[in-house]
Motif scaffolding. Sequence first.
Motif, short mmCIF file in Angstrom:
data_model
loop_
_atom_site.label_atom_id
_atom_site.label_comp_id
_atom_site.label_asym_id
_atom_site.label_seq_id
_atom_site.Cartn_x
_atom_site.Cartn_y
_atom_site.Cartn_z
N MET A 1 0.86 -1.19 0.00
CA MET A 1 0.00 0.00 0.00
C MET A 1 0.90 1.23 0.00
SD MET A 1 -3.25 -0.98 2.40
CE MET A 1 -4.38 0.14 1.60
N ALA A 2 0.32 2.29 -0.48
CA ALA A 2 1.07 3.56 -0.54
C ALA A 2 0.62 4.45 0.61
CB ALA A 2 0.83 4.25 -1.87
N GLN A 3 1.55 5.14 1.18
CA GLN A 3 1.24 6.03 2.29
C GLN A 3 1.87 7.39 2.03
OE1 GLN A 3 -0.42 5.44 5.35
NE2 GLN A 3 -0.09 7.62 5.80
N GLU B 1 -0.70 11.96 12.70
CA GLU B 1 0.38 11.07 12.27
C GLU B 1 -0.01 10.19 11.08
OE1 GLU B 1 3.45 10.82 13.35
OE2 GLU B 1 3.37 12.27 14.99
N HIS B 2 -1.28 10.19 10.74
CA HIS B 2 -1.77 9.34 9.65
C HIS B 2 -1.18 7.94 9.74
CE1 HIS B 2 -3.99 12.64 7.86
NE2 HIS B 2 -2.98 13.40 8.21
N CYS B 3 -1.38 7.36 10.92
CA CYS B 3 -0.72 6.11 11.29
C CYS B 3 -1.10 4.95 10.36
CB CYS B 3 -1.13 5.74 12.71
SG CYS B 3 -0.79 7.04 13.91
N LEU B 4 -0.17 4.02 10.32
CA LEU B 4 -0.47 2.77 9.61
C LEU B 4 -1.42 1.91 10.44
CD1 LEU B 4 3.08 1.77 8.27
CD2 LEU B 4 1.28 3.09 7.15
N ASN B 5 -1.39 2.12 11.73
CA ASN B 5 -2.20 1.31 12.63
C ASN B 5 -2.99 2.24 13.54
OD1 ASN B 5 -3.15 -0.95 14.02
ND2 ASN B 5 -1.47 -0.86 15.50
N ASP C 1 4.12 -2.79 3.57
CA ASP C 1 3.43 -4.07 3.49
C ASP C 1 2.29 -4.08 4.51
OD1 ASP C 1 2.53 -6.61 3.37
OD2 ASP C 1 4.49 -7.58 3.64
N ALA C 2 1.09 -3.89 4.03
CA ALA C 2 -0.06 -3.78 4.93
C ALA C 2 -0.29 -5.07 5.70
CB ALA C 2 -1.30 -3.40 4.14
N ASP C 3 0.13 -6.17 5.13
CA ASP C 3 -0.09 -7.45 5.82
C ASP C 3 0.75 -7.59 7.08
OD1 ASP C 3 -1.94 -8.32 4.06
OD2 ASP C 3 -0.55 -9.51 2.83
N ARG C 4 1.81 -6.84 7.14
CA ARG C 4 2.72 -7.03 8.27
C ARG C 4 2.60 -5.91 9.31
NH1 ARG C 4 8.02 -7.14 5.29
NH2 ARG C 4 8.96 -7.20 7.37
N VAL C 5 1.64 -5.04 9.14
CA VAL C 5 1.50 -3.92 10.06
C VAL C 5 1.20 -4.40 11.47
CG1 VAL C 5 0.07 -1.92 10.66
CG2 VAL C 5 0.85 -2.25 8.32
N ALA D 1 10.90 -2.51 13.68
CA ALA D 1 9.78 -3.24 13.09
C ALA D 1 9.07 -2.37 12.07
CB ALA D 1 8.81 -3.67 14.19
N GLN D 2 8.92 -1.10 12.40
CA GLN D 2 8.25 -0.22 11.45
C GLN D 2 9.12 0.02 10.23
OE1 GLN D 2 6.69 3.40 13.14
NE2 GLN D 2 5.58 3.95 11.28
N ARG D 3 10.40 0.21 10.49
CA ARG D 3 11.30 0.37 9.34
C ARG D 3 11.22 -0.85 8.42
NH1 ARG D 3 16.64 2.93 12.42
NH2 ARG D 3 16.16 5.12 12.02
N ASP D 4 11.07 -2.03 9.03
CA ASP D 4 11.08 -3.25 8.25
C ASP D 4 9.88 -3.40 7.34
OD1 ASP D 4 13.49 -3.95 9.31
OD2 ASP D 4 12.68 -5.32 10.82
N ILE D 5 8.77 -2.84 7.70
CA ILE D 5 7.60 -3.02 6.81
C ILE D 5 7.53 -1.96 5.71
CG2 ILE D 5 6.21 -4.28 8.51
CD1 ILE D 5 4.65 -1.64 8.92
N ILE D 6 8.43 -0.97 5.79
CA ILE D 6 8.53 -0.02 4.69
C ILE D 6 9.27 -0.73 3.55
CG2 ILE D 6 9.34 2.26 3.98
CD1 ILE D 6 7.39 2.48 6.28
#
Lengths: 556, 1243
Positions: free
Chosen positions: A4-6, A183-187, A274-278, A293-298
Amino acid sequence: MKVMAQMSMIMNLDKCIGCHTCSVTCKQAWTNRTGVEYVWFNNVETRPGVGYPRTYENQEKWGGGWVRTKRGRLKLRSGGRLSKLAHIFSNPKLPEIHDYYEPWTYDYDMLLNAPKGQQTPVARPKSLLTGEDMKISWSANWDDDLGGSLETMQDDPILQKMSEEVKAEFEKAFMFYLPRICEHCLNPSCVASCPSGAMYKRAEDGIVLVDQDQCRGWRMCVSGCPYKKVYFNHRTGKAEKCTMCYPRIEVGLPTVCSETCVGRLRYLGLVLYDADRVAEAASVEDDKALLQAQRDIILDPHDPAVIEAARAEGIPDDWIEAAQRSPIWKLMQYQVALPLHPEYRTMPMVWYIPPLSPVVDVVTGSGNDGEDARTLFAAIDKLRIPIGYLAELFTAGDIQPVDAALRRLAAMRSYMRGINLDDERDERIANAVGMTGAEVEEMYRLLAIAKYEERYVIPSAHTEQAHALEEMACSLDFEGGPGMGGAGPFGSSSGPSVPVAVENFHILADRQTADRPSTPGRVNLLNWDGNGGTEGLFPPSSTTAVRETGKRKDDK
Amino acid sequence: MTPDSRAIHPATDGPLADTLLNMGRFLRRGETSGDLRALFLEGGRSGDVFYRDRWAHDKVVRSTHGVNCTGSCSWKVYVKDGIITWETQQTDYPSVGPDSPEYEPRGCPRGAAFSWYTYSPTRVRYPYIRDTLASLYREAKQQHPDPVDAWASIVEDPEKARAYKSARGKGGLIRTTWDEALEIAAAAHVHTVKVYGPDRVAGFSPIPAMSMVSHGAGARFLNLLGGAILSFYDWYADLPVASPQVFGDQTDVPESADWWNAGYLIMWGSNVPVTRTPDAHFMTEARYRGQKVVTVSPDYTDNTKFADEWIAPHPGTDAALAMAMGHVILTEHFVQKRTARFEDYMQRYTDAPYLVTLDEHPDGLVPGKFLTASDLGGTDAAVPRADFKTVLLDQHGAPVVPGGSLGHRFTPEDEGTWNLDLGDVMPPLSVGDLADTTESAEILLPRFDLTPEAGSEHAGGTGVVRRGVPVRRVAGRLVTTVFDLLLAQYGVAREGLPGQWPTGYDDPTSPGTPAWQEELTSVPAEQAIRVGREFADNADRSGGRSMILMGAGTNHWFHSDTIYRTFLALTTMTGCQGINGGGWAHYVGQEKVRPITGYSQYATAGDWNRPPRQAIGTAFWYMATSQWRYDGLPADQLASPLARGQFDGRTTADCLVDSVKRGWMPSYPTFSRNPLDLYDEAQAAGKEPAQHIVDSLTDGSLHYAMEDPDAPENFPRVVSVWRANILGSSGKGNEYFLKHLLGTDSAIRAAESAEGSRPRDIVWRDDAAVGKLDLLMTADFRMTSTTLFSDLVFPAATWYEKHDLSSTDMHPFIHAFSPAINPPWQTRTDFDLFGGLAERFSEMARTHLGIRHDVVASPLQHDTADVMSTAHGEVRDGLPLVPGTTMAKLITVERDYPNLYERWKSLGPLTEKLGMTTKAITYHPDREIERLKQVNGVVTTGPYAGSVRLDTDQRACEMILAFSGTSNGRLAVQGFRQLEKKTGQRIAQLAEDHEGAHISFRDVQIQPRSVITSPEWSGSEHGGRRYTAFAINVEHLKPWHTLTGRQHFYLDHDWMSELGENLPVYRPPLDMHRLFGDGVPGTSGTSASGHAEVTVRYLTPHSKWSIHSEYQDNLFMLSLSRGGPTIWMSPQDAEKIGVRDNDWIESYNRNGVVVARAIVSHRMPEGTVYMYHAKDRTVDVPIAETSGLRGGIHNSLTRILLKPSHLIGGYAQLAWAFNYLGPTGNQRDEITSIRRRSQEVEY
């Protein structure tokens, strides 16, 4: 992998001059209207300080964000959805207006209309809650430039967490500024908190919004957001928040706060994730592991697999290209940018480059050459701003990533000084922080020269035209609007709700043709002159509650 | 992929919640995240429409703000349905180049909040008049149908006059019509001109650069009428007097993008993020290039956040720190080692190698005068103006008279030699450098840093240092060089010289050393050494790219000229002036009108009559507000212990009178009679007017108005204020304004000077004049103290409602104001206000005035041959009165009052006939006039048919742009060609590639435009380089406009010697305790009312939430700060008086009272408080317990103090020009007492 794009932002705090232009332009554009007078989608805090609303970072008190359960699952700190539904009519963790500030105005009208008397006329402050005279004792930015004070320092949630003692002494004074938006968070815990399903994260760019039609005003989002960046509009009874200026973003323009940032410290661009790994990333056990962990899903937008997966999700090619050119991606790669409070587990997407200065005086005070790179590195932990303070903000207390970021900034200065003064490129300086000289120079261009086109890489329009692009015009001919012959009066509490843009224009238009500035029933707090009473400032449903809090305040 | 088909990580808190969430999913269309945490939606989102509608507008208009903030930022003003909604910054400035940050965006939160004013409740929508005056006037009109007669019947009746004057500032404003308001204003002007004289009319409107036509339209009206235009740059204390002293230039500094080029940046008393908000990024970004940043500030300021080092000297002691740094640099780069680059620069571009005589003094030798060719005798002395041709030695020790000095500048015989080319001459910096120099001499130098002995505090801690210099005899005189004197002054020892010298950097007993400064400033000696050393090393390594960015923090002191000279010494001795990325960078006030020639022509009405009456603002207010009656500052108390007594028995006010009588400084009202009548008297007597005046002064039948300011015939009678808030912002001694100028209540607490300490040369009348002013009229768009106290308030258009031009020091662009909307309600532009006033004035003038002749006393002016009126700066008494030499020039000007309006709106003939002169270069815009006739059209009827029309603001803009080299390449080249003739150097290439270029008003409405390099300024933008001052001097050998033609360390005027300021020197802040009996800062005690009080230094730096009083009343800014006036104080001082943060306090001293809330912060040093500049009394100011009156403004605690060195004129660079030189309205040396007051406040 679900790509997904953020749309994300990075603010370089090392460049922030604390001028609040962002706050003002944002407010002018978005919240200069009835019901949200106290609301600053964008605010700037002087740190140390208690922030806005006061002590919002104290989640023990406010219960925002997520916590990890023993079973390794995420739970809203404020008790989960069930609890929220159970307490839907009473929300004890909701900040009161005084936790923001009691908005006020002045009876400016007296300056023109004071009758002949014995004293020079004056505009005295009037509460916007009660309409009564007041002594101003808190504002949207009360802490401004204090660097903490004897009155509030003990309440700064960050200082409370720090083991190191910070004293309010002249010689040890330090401060920096922290501009904040949603923050328009991923989660996003606000989205998860909403019982009405009115909050959502836009699929194409991740912007978190409140659907004004769906919002039922439960305000669970206000409590659920650990950053307290969802606000309650007293007039419409609905939640409002930073929209990342999507009407501008959609046409390729940067947000108002970014474009007007005169410190040139804001960067806007896409990242792919990767939205699946959020969820997995957000629920790692150790708070200090959340950053990694957050860096890793980018996702690396240059990785062919990522590109393929992105295409599969329907992300257009020019968006993928924008993600590749994104300053956010670059600054994350340089590892100089850090998220705000990763321990809230919301995966925030507005990141910060920590402030470096001042450093050299500490070093040179000990008799060393402050500009020598090696000495500089040794001094990072002796910064005027205690590194522990930054770590509590950006890395859940982990010193190492902050230290690494500051070292890279310091190395850049040292390396570039060689070029600037002696035309020498000392590769060793770059290597000492795990970079090449070429990389340092690239980072330098992005941070220092920072051309408009490099600060803002926003797809769907071409930024070379962005300066000149203008936005979609609005028609007054919305359903029920004046153009359709259906407009009611625009008084503060009368008639059906009207799109805010239209309301604002007409209030101003009324003012423009009014003989006297105060026009009963046309009350906009930021334009209000203190006359005409306060009836209608807030909708009846909320007035009572607000008045009560006002009284409590008076009793003190 | 659907959510259900993917593996779901168990992320949420339980099955029950999941179930609920799943329900929610069905309530809403859209996609939930796999783990049910988040809801994603796409398309058709009606909720989004809400904000899309909000972000909507019909048009975006480019405009800017006219607010003297130096920003000159271009803004986008958004308009919807004819309503201004908000503004954001433009980002389309011409590029700075690929390797530099750009100017985008420019703007700050103040500017971003400006549109609030448009529809705010403080907007002035209609003309207003105070009801008392309205009744009087309307009654008078019943009896006197003629407006002028009606006005006269009020102001000449003491009872009526007192009635409306004493009501000033106390409410009771009522609406009136434009017709009535203009009628009254015009009548007041006509009456005053007729009865008292045109020089009894004055206008105050500052900073033309911030809106040139709005300023110029009013100034043009007043200059056609013969009124006085008050200077502002000196009055605001923004003028760095050191600049005329050292450079012979008002102020010329680098644009902010040039900070980027500096390798070392000291921000000294300039809080860049707050006061130069749009430019601050160049500083933060330059750090990434490795620029080292140092801040010098007594408190922990915003810019300290960015500093590698923070130096915190005691307030006002900065010069000691700078001297110590200079001591280190001179020691390490000129004595221990000789840095070739620095030496070379000093030889070519400074007065360092020039010879100065040593003169006898009762106690020994003292530095005297520059040796000139006239001293050499023989053929050297026989040349024209030999007494202004300074002398140095060549490498063989022979005296040489190089070109480029003042004596070469205005003498036709010397054409082509006014340049810095030394040819083969390699002048030694020190006479000691010559092998055959054997002699040395001990000289006496003054010092001011001593703690006075108990019992002799009156002597003020002065003393004498004995130090030695190598000397030679030239033409029979004992001489040394400026450089030798400099080393002596800075205490830099050399082998074999007599005198007292420090034993080393660590010697605190001898002035100049790092250890010495530590005792004065508290800055560790080590730090002073290190920073001085780094500054110089950086300059050496980078070729002069060390910069000091200085500002109001150091410039607003009484002795700021000496403070700045110590700074300039640093940038000069390290060869940084004139180098990109180096030199001084002074930013206080938006003084730079880039198209200066065109603007001046328009504003001074130089196309119709010359000269204008331009006054020195500080002296005008000092006299008009009767502050002189309370001052009595003895000039000899400021004097050097080595003074020869020229100031004995005189106050600084006496020095002002002397300066005016000598023609050094202008003064209006000038004489004790109407200058129109003086002309008529002369005619009747059959004499030339000038002769008549000289005769009358000689026989005592005529006096200077300044000698008797309390005599009614000498009052200023009418003052117009526009684009300004003198009573809520810049008016030092605010309470004195209220009492003596306006005649209303005031909180003055001081007694008038006792007999014996009063001025010697001013008539003392026991009944002080009260309410001197007949009419105060103000145009503004918001309510300020000035409008509150005005008799007439005109509703002005805002900056988003008019056409105009803006420029600044900070960037190299000219850009436009454009109306986003028409002026709403009954507001009008300043242009239209003065057009209307001129029209009414002319009508009434037909019966009351007709054509008259006016005699203008015009002072000896800088950049003309006038500056050679005082050879060697020797001030002599008893000289015969010779206009233009020993007194002001007396020039007759025809005033065609009935045609004034016609003149105001058309271009007069003098532009073509006489040209336009700026800094001694005369421009002839013949082709431009022809073009303007096409662009603007011509007047079709009346006496001036065929002239260029200037009847709209846009046409005035076109004229300004057409008539300046910065916007018209042809004139730039034309000017450079003249300069080439004078200097014999090739320079015109700087503009030649723009010779055909012309920037029109339409151009600057489209986009900010970079200016063309022009001889109107000293730097160059040629080839897209960044502007830095004096680049043309350094690179093209054009002399500075000084005595030697070089940058001056040494000033040899008599008065400079009397003050002990021949050389840069440390002078501490004024000792207000000693001079005026104030409290001692740092002490605490009990007030007369029984409260604990603390006495502290009172500083008024610039605010974060306002630019002057603009924006301080803006609800956005108030919401982001503390919502009203505040005083910052240290926790220690707060504790002494039991004050906590946000408590109400009162601050009071002899000048007045302030009520504010305390901000208690450890950022503040003990013993000093800040009240940010221009806290007006309009917002949240209660009644003061101390006075029973409305609490004052920040300037209620200050008053005007004159420094004699600012009053010098008629000599080389020390000569008057408008805003170039004049006494400053400094306000930093003040002391106040503070106490906690009742927390129950009344309004």
